[in-house]
Enzyme design. Structure first.
Site, PDB file in Angstrom:
ATOM      1  N   GLY A  68      55.193   3.461   1.017  1.00 56.04           N
ATOM      2  CA  GLY A  68      56.573   3.682   1.579  1.00 56.04           C
ATOM      3  C   GLY A  68      57.403   4.444   2.116  1.00 56.04           C
ATOM      4  O   GLY A  68      58.813   5.219   1.783  1.00 56.04           O
ATOM      5  N   HIS A 123      55.393   0.167  14.369  1.00 57.04           N
ATOM      6  CA  HIS A 123      54.380  -0.384  14.338  1.00 57.04           C
ATOM      7  C   HIS A 123      53.842   0.991  14.808  1.00 57.04           C
ATOM      8  O   HIS A 123      53.980   2.266  16.122  1.00 57.04           O
ATOM      9  CB  HIS A 123      53.849  -0.553  15.156  1.00 57.04           C
ATOM     10  CG  HIS A 123      52.627  -1.386  15.625  1.00 57.04           C
ATOM     11  ND1 HIS A 123      52.121  -1.763  14.970  1.00 57.04           N
ATOM     12  CD2 HIS A 123      51.880  -0.873  17.038  1.00 57.04           C
ATOM     13  CE1 HIS A 123      50.265  -1.840  15.270  1.00 57.04           C
ATOM     14  NE2 HIS A 123      50.582  -0.976  16.901  1.00 57.04           N
TER      15      HIS A 123
HETATM   16  C1  GRF Z   1      53.226   2.940   8.953  1.00 60.93           C
HETATM   17  O1  GRF Z   1      52.617   3.952  10.447  1.00 60.93           O
HETATM   18  C2  GRF Z   1      54.276   2.208   9.983  1.00 60.93           C
HETATM   19  O2  GRF Z   1      54.673   2.389  11.432  1.00 60.93           O
HETATM   20  C3  GRF Z   1      52.713   1.065  10.051  1.00 60.93           C
HETATM   21  O3  GRF Z   1      52.639   0.786   8.367  1.00 60.93           O
HETATM   22  C4  GRF Z   1      53.220   2.636   7.754  1.00 60.93           C
HETATM   23  C5  GRF Z   1      53.279   2.216   6.866  1.00 60.93           C
HETATM   24  O4  GRF Z   1      53.641   3.853   6.455  1.00 60.93           O
HETATM   25  N1  GRF Z   1      53.603  -0.453  10.304  1.00 60.93           N
HETATM   26  P1  GRF Z   1      55.235   3.719   5.076  1.00 60.93           P
HETATM   27  O5  GRF Z   1      54.438   2.939   4.113  1.00 60.93           O
HETATM   28  O6  GRF Z   1      56.465   3.377   5.098  1.00 60.93           O
HETATM   29  O7  GRF Z   1      54.404   5.338   4.550  1.00 60.93           O
END
Ligand code: GRF
Length: 215
Positions: free
Chosen positions: A14, A112
């Site tokens: 997160g 993404h």
């Molecule tokens: C991020 O790289 C986001 O782009 C992808 O999943 C990852 C989540 O990372 N959809 P976090 O949990 O926000 O650190």
């Protein structure tokens, strides 16, 4: 204008959720993170959100087996209970049915880790390096039934360096993610985004501003 009520959906650590929470800590920010919801009971981000005093919910997909509708109904119930205006997917690792996505049409964002439409799907950093891409980055877009598609709101580009590993590249990209997700949500909450012929137009933002080249 009343601050919009946002649900952030996570499956893991997160860090994007934390960036959104931090942005929303500014009284001038047009949105409140009203709920953090995870499909993974021990997702690290849940503890971070709780520590910030944010309401959390867990809807464990495993307890629904193959009943995707039941899973989505449970999520919708949480979103309704918290009177959510907009949903931000932030590392949420479940795919929604087209019906659920349509219910949130124009009101659900995703981030993404690539410059879409390049490198949809998983392992984007490995693939960018393997393809010899010179620029990589991240995209915030509206969610549509097709995965990692949908009108693009903002992108950030970062260089791919000669000695990058997937980890060093990921570290550069995630910093860019933390800049653009709060920006995109701000624009959405301020009602400044229109979709024209499948493309986003942001009031007061020149298209050149839509590309952030992060160091
Ligand atoms: C991020 O790289 C986001 O782009 C992808 O999943 C990852 C989540 O990372 N959809 P976090 O949990 O926000 O650190």
């Amino acid at each position: 204008m009343a601050r919009k009520r946002i649900a952030v959906l996570i499956s893991g650590r997160g860090s994007n959720m934390a960036a959104l929470i931090e942005a929303a800590g500014d009284p001038a920010y047009p949105a409140d993170i009203a709920l953090v919801l995870s499909n993974v009971p021990d997702a690290g981000g849940l503890a971070v959100a709780k520590a910030k005093g944010i309401a959390t919910e867990t809807v464990d997909h495993k307890s629904f087996g193959k009943d995707r509708d039941g899973f989505e109904r449970a999520i919708q119930k949480c979103l309704d209970a918290h009177r959510i205006d907009y949903v931000c997917l932030a590392g949420f690792m479940r795919l929604f049915t087209p019906d659920f996505v349509r219910q949130w049409d124009g009101r659900m964002l995703n981030i993404h880790p690539s410059l879409l439409p390049a490198f949809k799907g998983l392992d984007t950093h490995e693939r960018a390096i393997a393809e010899g891409a010179k620029l990589h980055g991240a995209t915030v877009h509206f969610v549509v039934p097709e995965v990692d598609s949908g009108p693009i709101i903002v992108q950030a580009a970062v260089p791919v360096l000669k000695d990058d590993t997937p980890q060093t590249l990921a570290a550069r990209v995630i910093k860019a993610e933390h800049r653009i997700y709060p920006l995109a949500l701000r624009w959405l909450a301020e009602g400044r985004i229109r979709i024209v012929d499948g493309r986003c137009v942001v009031e007061g933002v020149d298209s050149a501003d839509g590309l952030l080249v992060a160091p």
